[in-house]
Write a protein that holds these residues in place. Sequence first.
Motif, short mmCIF file in Angstrom:
data_model
loop_
_atom_site.label_atom_id
_atom_site.label_comp_id
_atom_site.label_asym_id
_atom_site.label_seq_id
_atom_site.Cartn_x
_atom_site.Cartn_y
_atom_site.Cartn_z
N GLN A 69 -5.87 3.51 -0.91
CA GLN A 69 -6.26 2.46 0.01
C GLN A 69 -7.78 2.31 0.03
O GLN A 69 -8.51 3.30 -0.10
N SER A 70 -8.24 1.07 0.22
CA SER A 70 -9.68 0.81 0.28
C SER A 70 -10.31 1.48 1.50
O SER A 70 -11.46 1.93 1.46
N CYS A 83 -3.64 4.70 -7.64
CA CYS A 83 -4.86 4.85 -6.82
C CYS A 83 -5.93 3.94 -7.40
O CYS A 83 -6.79 4.38 -8.19
N TYR A 123 -8.50 2.45 -6.06
CA TYR A 123 -9.85 2.48 -5.48
C TYR A 123 -10.54 3.80 -5.86
O TYR A 123 -10.15 4.88 -5.38
N LYS A 124 -11.54 3.71 -6.73
CA LYS A 124 -12.19 4.89 -7.29
C LYS A 124 -13.62 5.04 -6.79
O LYS A 124 -14.38 4.08 -6.72
N CYS A 125 -14.00 6.28 -6.47
CA CYS A 125 -15.35 6.59 -6.03
C CYS A 125 -16.31 6.56 -7.21
O CYS A 125 -16.05 7.21 -8.25
N SER A 161 -10.06 9.11 -6.72
CA SER A 161 -9.32 7.86 -6.56
C SER A 161 -8.53 7.87 -5.26
O SER A 161 -8.02 8.92 -4.84
N CYS A 162 -8.42 6.72 -4.65
CA CYS A 162 -7.69 6.56 -3.38
C CYS A 162 -6.69 5.41 -3.50
O CYS A 162 -6.90 4.46 -4.25
N LEU A 180 -11.08 5.08 0.70
CA LEU A 180 -12.29 5.20 -0.12
C LEU A 180 -13.54 5.06 0.74
O LEU A 180 -14.52 5.79 0.56
N LYS A 181 -13.48 4.14 1.70
CA LYS A 181 -14.59 3.91 2.62
C LYS A 181 -14.89 5.17 3.43
O LYS A 181 -16.06 5.56 3.63
N THR A 218 0.83 -1.21 0.00
CA THR A 218 0.00 0.00 0.00
C THR A 218 0.86 1.25 0.00
O THR A 218 0.57 2.24 -0.70
#
Length: 468
Positions: A389-390, A376, A378-380, A386-387, A393-394, A367
């Motif tokens: 880390q999961s 990144c 993990y995308k919204c 974009s993130c 995003l959460k 990570t």
Amino acid sequence: MRSHNCERLCKCTVCGTSFNQSSHLKSHLKIHNGEYFGEYPYKCSSWGKSFDQLSNLTPHMIIHNGERPYNCTICEKSFNRFSILKTHMSIHNGERPYQCTICEKSFNRFSILKTHMSIHNGKCPYECTICGKSFNWSSNLKTHMRVHNGECPYECTICGKSFIYPSTRKIHMRIHNGERPYKCSICGKSCSQSSNLKTHKRIHDGECPYKCSICGKSFNWSSNLKTHMKTHNDERPYKCTVGGKSFSHSSSIKTHMAIQNVDRPYKCTICGKSFSHSSRIKTHIRMHNGEDSYKCTICGKSFNWSSNLKTHMRIHNGACPYDCTICGKYFIYPSTLKIHMRIHSGERPYKCSICGKACSQSSNLKTHMRTHGGECPYKCSICGKSCSQSSNLKTHMRIHDGECSYKCTVCGKSFHQSSHLKSHLKIHNGEYQYKCSSWEKSFNRSNKENVHTNAKIMENPSSNNVSS
């Protein structure tokens, strides 16, 4: 009528024994007067055994010619003597006339009751002259003697292997004919022995009756406990002849040797991958055909290894056999305990090759590497942000759904992130960690200090040039 009312009218004048027929007394007297000098007139031609009456010799001869004239009308089983048939019939009609006076258990034969009584009085009359072990049946002693003399009278007609007991040979034959009569009612797995099925069912109910007295870890096989105990006493009797590495279990060195010799004779016909054990390729094939033989009866999750199912069951039954010796925290998996111990030891074996940052877990390093590569993944789905880390995003998603899980207990204000609440609480307790070097103004968050500094530069740009 004499035979029915048990009247004894004919009595021997020598020993006093009574008989209900004169012919029986006549035959008996031959014993006393030595009429046949120790031998009876009716002799068996096969064994040489003698009888005083022809009627006694005739039933005996049936033993040699294999004749079984007395048939059971219920199960059609045959016998060579009427008395044996009579005893056998008590099985069907439930007749048990011989009762134990101590435990009241009943039997259909007096000889069985007599043997049973030895359990209560602790008397085992048949003792082995070699090891001293005692038995309450002569037949059991006879069978036991095979252990000492090496006699194995029951031979497999296919592979020639010999066995002491016929029951053992019967179980062995299932290897050749593939018979597995004992089936699990839960997952449908079949076993060749009832004991194997009993052990298998422990996977489903989570029963582990064999517990280690040192660390408390439990096992469903006694052999697994025996192997586990070697880890405590550091016993490693199996040594590799190539590299000298030692192992506590024979299967471990067998697997190790296959790696050393690059001996992988079992090849997958689908992907070409090779294995050192036939059991492993069998498990591997399940991945291709989507077959998962071991299913959790609680949540329905499937596994292709029985050991994985066993470990999974700990989630449902709350079993955490691995505990930290420092803080006492318990874990389901040994790998999780190993990672946890790094908190106490400060060990961070995974190091970033770019900035040198060390991590306690490989996943944390993976990570972290995204910060250097700008990855990144993990995308919204709402705003497209974009993130790396999961978890980030959460946390970000709370902005869209309006969730503010972290609430201040002083003023009631809510926040999306715990870090924001932590910074907010500094307002109430007067804690200001970030201080301006020029005006001595303090802030509770670093980003507020940055905003303040930028505003100061905009107001007096010349002072900034002088200072720089």
